[in-house]
Design an enzyme around this catalytic site. Structure first.
Site, PDB file in Angstrom:
ATOM      1  N   ALA A 334       0.778  -1.233   0.000  1.00  0.00           N
ATOM      2  CA  ALA A 334       0.000   0.000   0.000  1.00  0.00           C
ATOM      3  C   ALA A 334       0.815   1.291   0.000  1.00  0.00           C
ATOM      4  O   ALA A 334       0.323   2.332  -0.442  1.00  0.00           O
ATOM      5  CB  ALA A 334      -0.954   0.009   1.204  1.00  0.00           C
ATOM      6  N   GLY A 335       2.036   1.280   0.544  1.00  0.00           N
ATOM      7  CA  GLY A 335       2.769   2.528   0.693  1.00  0.00           C
ATOM      8  C   GLY A 335       3.066   3.214  -0.627  1.00  0.00           C
ATOM      9  O   GLY A 335       3.317   2.539  -1.621  1.00  0.00           O
ATOM     10  N   GLY A 337       0.331   5.130  -0.107  1.00  0.00           N
ATOM     11  CA  GLY A 337      -1.078   5.201   0.237  1.00  0.00           C
ATOM     12  C   GLY A 337      -1.982   5.965  -0.708  1.00  0.00           C
ATOM     13  O   GLY A 337      -3.165   6.126  -0.419  1.00  0.00           O
ATOM     14  N   GLU A 358       1.490  -2.605   4.403  1.00  0.00           N
ATOM     15  CA  GLU A 358       2.766  -2.034   3.976  1.00  0.00           C
ATOM     16  C   GLU A 358       3.830  -2.455   4.975  1.00  0.00           C
ATOM     17  O   GLU A 358       3.791  -2.068   6.145  1.00  0.00           O
ATOM     18  CB  GLU A 358       2.673  -0.506   3.920  1.00  0.00           C
ATOM     19  N   CYS A 456       4.571   0.036 -11.958  1.00  0.00           N
ATOM     20  CA  CYS A 456       4.910   1.298 -12.615  1.00  0.00           C
ATOM     21  C   CYS A 456       6.156   1.063 -13.462  1.00  0.00           C
ATOM     22  O   CYS A 456       7.174   1.729 -13.321  1.00  0.00           O
ATOM     23  CB  CYS A 456       5.150   2.391 -11.581  1.00  0.00           C
TER      24      CYS A 456
END
Length: 531
Positions: A334-335, A337, A358, A456
């Site tokens: 999650a980080g 967020g 996270e 990403c």
């Protein structure tokens, strides 16, 4: 040279210390580090100090630059100039090095590291920013004397005079023409300032994506590399249920320039705005989030589920959650967020809750801050290894997002130094982590539930090949069966009204490209667990 910087990191540190001793305590006190208070707010000096920390001490430009610039006392105009100097020099460093070496008539290894940084700054000003020749030369010589020493002035003056004697296109032609035409990758790498291995990875991804056969003219890999060197527009997300795009627009300063996002119904693209000064961002009703990231979260939330079959692990979920077949969502990585907050706001509108995980405590704290405005959409923020969920909580979640740690080669516009720090060998270690997380996610989701695997990065080894390998392994072991869903079809469904997002024909995974979509180069695969 494929990486103009990797071999110089340790030498930069050593030379910096040697110069401090050689020129005495007064200069050492003046030099310091970019994180320390400066006595002079000269944009070129500030930019040099930041670059010295980024290149010599592995600082992060996107974190250090705003902090140093904000504390400098410079005018708004000088702050913008300093930021451009830092980011532009980092982005174009390979081409700048080639030009400096040609003008100096010596290899980079034969130039003092600090002197090379000074010359990079000077060449960038003269060739990319249009600073008048006399100013580019005199200011660069003054910077060399101030930060390297008086002895460097003559050399820098001679090199700079040669540099300003030609324009950028002439220099580009000269340095690229020295590379054999058969070495197309190296020619692209120098022209667009990327390491050769990154050029190869991006080119392979582009050719495999399905866009190449149908893309408009000018949307090829050359344009992709070029876009990596263009500053991205800042994009805000209006978190649904907390604030609308119109209300977010109303909170911006009167002189702000803004327009709706190209694709996300919750996006607002802004210019001349300091996001952290916006009240909605401060209260976490809105955030800074690229549209590619927003779309990844929206695709997960919109993917159709199959009914619950054979029960599922509920743990201590409340009765109303247990009865809802779309109630438990997991953000496994999650980080910091941003996606989590968007997912939580969407989940809250449906009566669902997100477990945000996270493993890094610092990043977990950032997650807690980001989701603070939507507690009704959050079950908990945990700090465990994501690879543990499959065994610890099998079949427990309806939707799982795996925003996996990756090379980040899809966000080079935002992290200009990343291209020089990453190495081709890093990919293999990352793919093992990615496979482990995706395998865990497929076990943690219930039959009929959805997993979105997101990176990403467009690198094939981190994207399509990870999904292929995990699905093949699951089939071989027969413990979990999953199938690919049509992520492209789902993506078309979630974009804002009136938007027609380009994707290759047919069903399949989604690979966004900055030269086509003007987003980070996100990969999105959607999987449904069958049993």
């Amino acid at each position: 040279m494929t990486d103009p910087n990797a071999s110089r990191h340790s030498r930069t540190r050593a030379q910096s210390h040697a110069q401090s001793h050689a020129h005495g305590h007064a200069q050492s006190r003046e030099k310091g580090h970019a994180s320390q208070q400066r006595t002079a707010a000269d944009p070129r000096v500030v930019a040099f100090d930041i670059l010295s920390d980024v290149l010599g001490e592995d600082a992060y430009a996107n974190l250090l630059t705003p902090k140093v610039v904000a504390a400098s006392g410079m005018s708004v105009r000088d702050r913008a100039f300093t930021t451009d100097l830092v980011y532009g020099t980092l982005r174009w460093m390979r081409l700048l090095d080639a030009i400096v070496c040609a003008a100096a008539r010596r290899d980079a290894d034969a130039i003092d590291a600090s002197c090379l940084t000074v010359l990079r700054l000077g060449a960038y000003q003269a060739l990319f920013l249009g600073v008048p020749d006399h100013a580019a030369v005199s200011c660069t010589v003054a910077l060399a004397k101030r930060r390297v020493g008086a002895h460097a002035g003559g050399f820098v003056n001679a090199v700079m005079h040669r540099i300003v004697g030609r324009d950028r296109k002439e220099w580009e032609s000269i340095v690229v023409s020295r590379i054999p035409k058969a070495d197309a990758v190296q020619r692209l790498g120098v022209r667009y300032s990327h390491p050769d291995w990154v050029v190869r990875e991006l080119e392979d991804s582009w050719k495999a994506s399905g866009y190449a056969d149908s893309a408009a003219d000018g949307m090829d890999v050359d344009r992709m590399l070029e876009r990596d060197n263009e500053p991205p527009v800042v994009t805000l997300v209006a978190r649904p249920g907390l604030i609308t795009v119109d209300d977010l627009r109303a909170e911006l300063p009167p002189d702000a320039h803004c327009e709706p996002g190209m694709w996300s119904p919750y996006a607002l693209r802004v210019r001349a705005v300091a996001p952290q000064a916006v009240a909605a961002v401060q209260s976490h009703r809105a955030g800074v989030e690229d549209e590619g990231s927003q779309l990844a979260a929206l695709v997960l939330a919109a993917a159709p589920l199959e009914p619950v079959t054979g029960g599922r692990s509920i743990d201590d979920a409340s009765a109303d959650i247990a009865e809802n077949p779309d109630a438990r969502w997991l953000d496994m990585c999650a980080g910091p967020g941003g996606k989590t907050a968007l997912l939580a706001s969407l989940a809250a509108l449906r009566g669902a809750k997100v477990t945000a995980n996270e493993p890094s405590h610092h990043r977990a704290q950032l997650v807690r801050e980001n989701v603070s405005a939507v507690p009704e959409g959050i079950d908990q923020v945990s700090e465990r290894d994501g690879a543990e969920f499959g065994k610890a909580m099998p079949g427990s979640f309806d939707r799982v997002l795996v925003d996996a740690p990756c090379s980040g080669l899809g966000a080079l516009r935002r992290r200009p130094e990343a291209r020089w720090r990453k190495q081709a060998d890093d990919i293999a270690a990352l793919t093992e982590v990615q496979k482990g997380l995706l395998t865990s996610a497929l076990r943690a989701v219930r039959p009929g539930g959805i997993v979105a695997y997101v990176t990403c990065s467009p690198v094939l080894d981190e994207t399509v090949r990870v999904v292929d390998a995990v699905l093949a392994d699951a089939t071989e072991k027969a413990d979990v069966t999953a199938v690919r869903c049509d992520a492209r079809g789902i993506l078309k469904h979630v974009v804002r009204d009136g938007a027609h997002i380009p994707v290759p024909e047919g069903s399949g995974d989604v690979q966004l490209f900055e030269q086509i979509h003007d987003t980070d180069q996100m990969f999105i695969a959607v999987l449904r667990r069958v049993r």
